[in-house]
Design an enzyme around this catalytic site. Sequence first.
Site, PDB file in Angstrom:
ATOM      1  N   GLY A 370     -45.929  69.617 -57.744  1.00  0.00           N
ATOM      2  CA  GLY A 370     -46.183  69.154 -59.237  1.00  0.00           C
ATOM      3  C   GLY A 370     -46.706  67.818 -59.486  1.00  0.00           C
ATOM      4  O   GLY A 370     -46.356  67.337 -58.582  1.00  0.00           O
ATOM      5  N   PRO A 371     -47.068  67.534 -60.432  1.00  0.00           N
ATOM      6  CA  PRO A 371     -47.428  66.266 -60.872  1.00  0.00           C
ATOM      7  C   PRO A 371     -46.191  65.081 -60.817  1.00  0.00           C
ATOM      8  O   PRO A 371     -45.054  65.599 -60.815  1.00  0.00           O
ATOM      9  CB  PRO A 371     -47.807  66.148 -62.585  1.00  0.00           C
ATOM     10  CG  PRO A 371     -48.303  67.510 -62.751  1.00  0.00           C
ATOM     11  CD  PRO A 371     -47.284  68.354 -61.758  1.00  0.00           C
ATOM     12  N   SER A 372     -46.367  63.887 -60.470  1.00  0.00           N
ATOM     13  CA  SER A 372     -45.181  62.687 -60.600  1.00  0.00           C
ATOM     14  C   SER A 372     -44.356  62.939 -61.763  1.00  0.00           C
ATOM     15  O   SER A 372     -45.051  63.054 -62.924  1.00  0.00           O
ATOM     16  CB  SER A 372     -45.786  61.503 -60.262  1.00  0.00           C
ATOM     17  OG  SER A 372     -46.435  61.522 -59.266  1.00  0.00           O
ATOM     18  N   GLY A 373     -43.175  62.960 -61.666  1.00  0.00           N
ATOM     19  CA  GLY A 373     -42.126  62.964 -63.008  1.00  0.00           C
ATOM     20  C   GLY A 373     -41.977  64.284 -63.579  1.00  0.00           C
ATOM     21  O   GLY A 373     -41.589  64.555 -64.636  1.00  0.00           O
ATOM     22  N   GLY A 375     -40.176  66.663 -62.439  1.00  0.00           N
ATOM     23  CA  GLY A 375     -38.686  67.103 -62.099  1.00  0.00           C
ATOM     24  C   GLY A 375     -38.281  67.548 -60.588  1.00  0.00           C
ATOM     25  O   GLY A 375     -37.170  68.013 -60.425  1.00  0.00           O
ATOM     26  N   LYS A 376     -39.240  67.462 -59.773  1.00  0.00           N
ATOM     27  CA  LYS A 376     -39.016  67.787 -58.480  1.00  0.00           C
ATOM     28  C   LYS A 376     -37.717  67.225 -57.750  1.00  0.00           C
ATOM     29  O   LYS A 376     -36.917  67.825 -57.203  1.00  0.00           O
ATOM     30  CB  LYS A 376     -40.422  67.870 -57.585  1.00  0.00           C
ATOM     31  CG  LYS A 376     -41.493  68.236 -58.101  1.00  0.00           C
ATOM     32  CD  LYS A 376     -42.808  68.214 -57.077  1.00  0.00           C
ATOM     33  CE  LYS A 376     -43.088  66.653 -56.931  1.00  0.00           C
ATOM     34  NZ  LYS A 376     -43.612  66.084 -58.079  1.00  0.00           N
ATOM     35  N   GLU A 501     -40.748  64.311 -49.556  1.00  0.00           N
ATOM     36  CA  GLU A 501     -41.916  63.402 -49.337  1.00  0.00           C
ATOM     37  C   GLU A 501     -41.766  62.600 -48.072  1.00  0.00           C
ATOM     38  O   GLU A 501     -42.132  61.373 -47.887  1.00  0.00           O
ATOM     39  CB  GLU A 501     -42.314  62.662 -50.323  1.00  0.00           C
ATOM     40  CG  GLU A 501     -42.781  63.474 -51.537  1.00  0.00           C
ATOM     41  CD  GLU A 501     -43.239  62.510 -52.991  1.00  0.00           C
ATOM     42  OE1 GLU A 501     -43.127  61.365 -52.739  1.00  0.00           O
ATOM     43  OE2 GLU A 501     -43.397  63.036 -53.962  1.00  0.00           O
TER      44      GLU A 501
END
Length: 578
Positions: A370-373, A375-376, A501
Amino acid sequence: MESVEEKASFKKFMGLIKQTKIKKPLFFGGIFLTLIGTLGSLMVPLLTQMFIDGFDTSLISTPLVVLIIGVFLFSAVIDGVSYYMLAKIGQTVVQRLREMVWDKFLNLPVSYFDKTKSGESVSRVVNDTSIIQNLITSHFPQLISGLVSIVGAVIILFLMDWKLTLIMFIALPISIVVILPLGRRMQKVSKKLQDETATFTGSIQETLSEIRLMKSFNAERYEQEKGRRGIKELYKYGMKEAIINALLSPIMYTVMMFVIILVIGYGGIRVADGSMSIGTLVAFLLYLFQIMMPMTMFAMFFTEYNKALGATGRIMGILDMTDEKSGEERLELAYNTLEFDNVSFGYGDTAVLENISFQANNNQKVAFVGPSGSGKSTIFSLIERYYNVWTGQIRVDGINIEKLDLKHYRSGIGYVAQESAIVSGTIRENITYGLDESAYSEEDIERAVRQSYTKEFIDDLEEGLDTEVGERGVKLSGGQRQRIGIARAFLRNPKILMLDEATASLDSESEKYIGEALNELMSGRTVLVIAHRLSTIVNSDKIYFIDSGKLTGQGNHESLMETHDRYREFTKQQFGED
């Protein structure tokens, strides 16, 4: 910063000291010896009076001289022993206080450190405890001996000449009027000075820990100005403290000199009319000095006492904070299933995750995209139980993790971040970090080194595993630090492995080594992956797409490419896939 200060009082100060389990026999022994020395000093003026009024050279003999010298030597030894005993008490108290505060910091939740600079916490452990030590070791014994000296001298003076003694008491109300308001002002200034010291310590520690960032962006001027602003604040409050001390000393000195002049004047008249001997007047003046010196020390004690109250308030505020919440159940977990059931969470009042539900099973690889920020990484923080969920449950083997003993639960989890955390020390100490020596053997370390491909560069180092890595691993490359982090995970042998990551910032050669190490590490475990590279997620058993804190899609790579527009768009943008 979160306020952790309590309003302190003498009762709380004594309560804090009691928590250090002070050795009472040693403490009272030191005080007793101090009193003996003080009582001995009270005899000197009387001996002086007798010597002056009844001077006779025939009385001077070798035994008498030896006795006098012996008394002085004995007094010196007593003073030395009492100082050592009280210094030992002070050092013991500060050691125990530092242990208590340090242990407390280690058990506080991560949320406290999110709000507090590390340098400010360091200041509590070092500076505030030193203030309390100084009061106990230096000023408290002076207070006791001073009180005994004053009370003893006043009693003797009343017996010697009550009229002359009354003149001395003129100084008492004047001294109180001077000391109390200045003491209250000193308390406020000292509190601000300690707060500024803590803030400045935190600021410079942060700057020095990121010295490479500062230099690479030519931020020397900015940091210089910021540092000087902090130094000027310390100077400002230091000068305010100096002004109070500068007022206190001469005022007290002037009051005392005024009393001395009155005593000498009135005493001189008494000597002239024959109602007082010269020896009595000299003894009176000596006792007056024994009263004056403690009075000036009382002003200093009052200042240091108010400083110690401020330090006590800050230390008590930390010690009274709630520890990281842990359950009590130490069950033998298999870690076969990890489940999020309608979990919502946020920082402060801002929601980050909303109604997240998923399940990961043993021997599965689950990826979060998902996009940065979105909640991952917060999901990983919740699995580690750095924070408690707002609503919903996280369960392992069907058990709510909030009911589990934290240390036991976390022992089954391994975590490899984008940049593996490295502590100062040796490579060996970093690989075995957090594990008891009984939990691994030298063969286990060698196996972890080999499996993580760390051996590839360790063998080239002169000191091998005992090579010092420097603060935060500055002597190692990014790839080397990452491999040490993976070796640490291998040695821990976790049931749940989280990879955040883990290869995102590496060069191709390092990625090759680490990719092979991670493939071996993931075998037979529950693996959770946050990734920016397509190669690390296409073979995942499940992929969950997180967007703005919500789970908007799940499946394998092929199914999501067909059914989830946002995933397909994200994949093309991030991974360059057509």
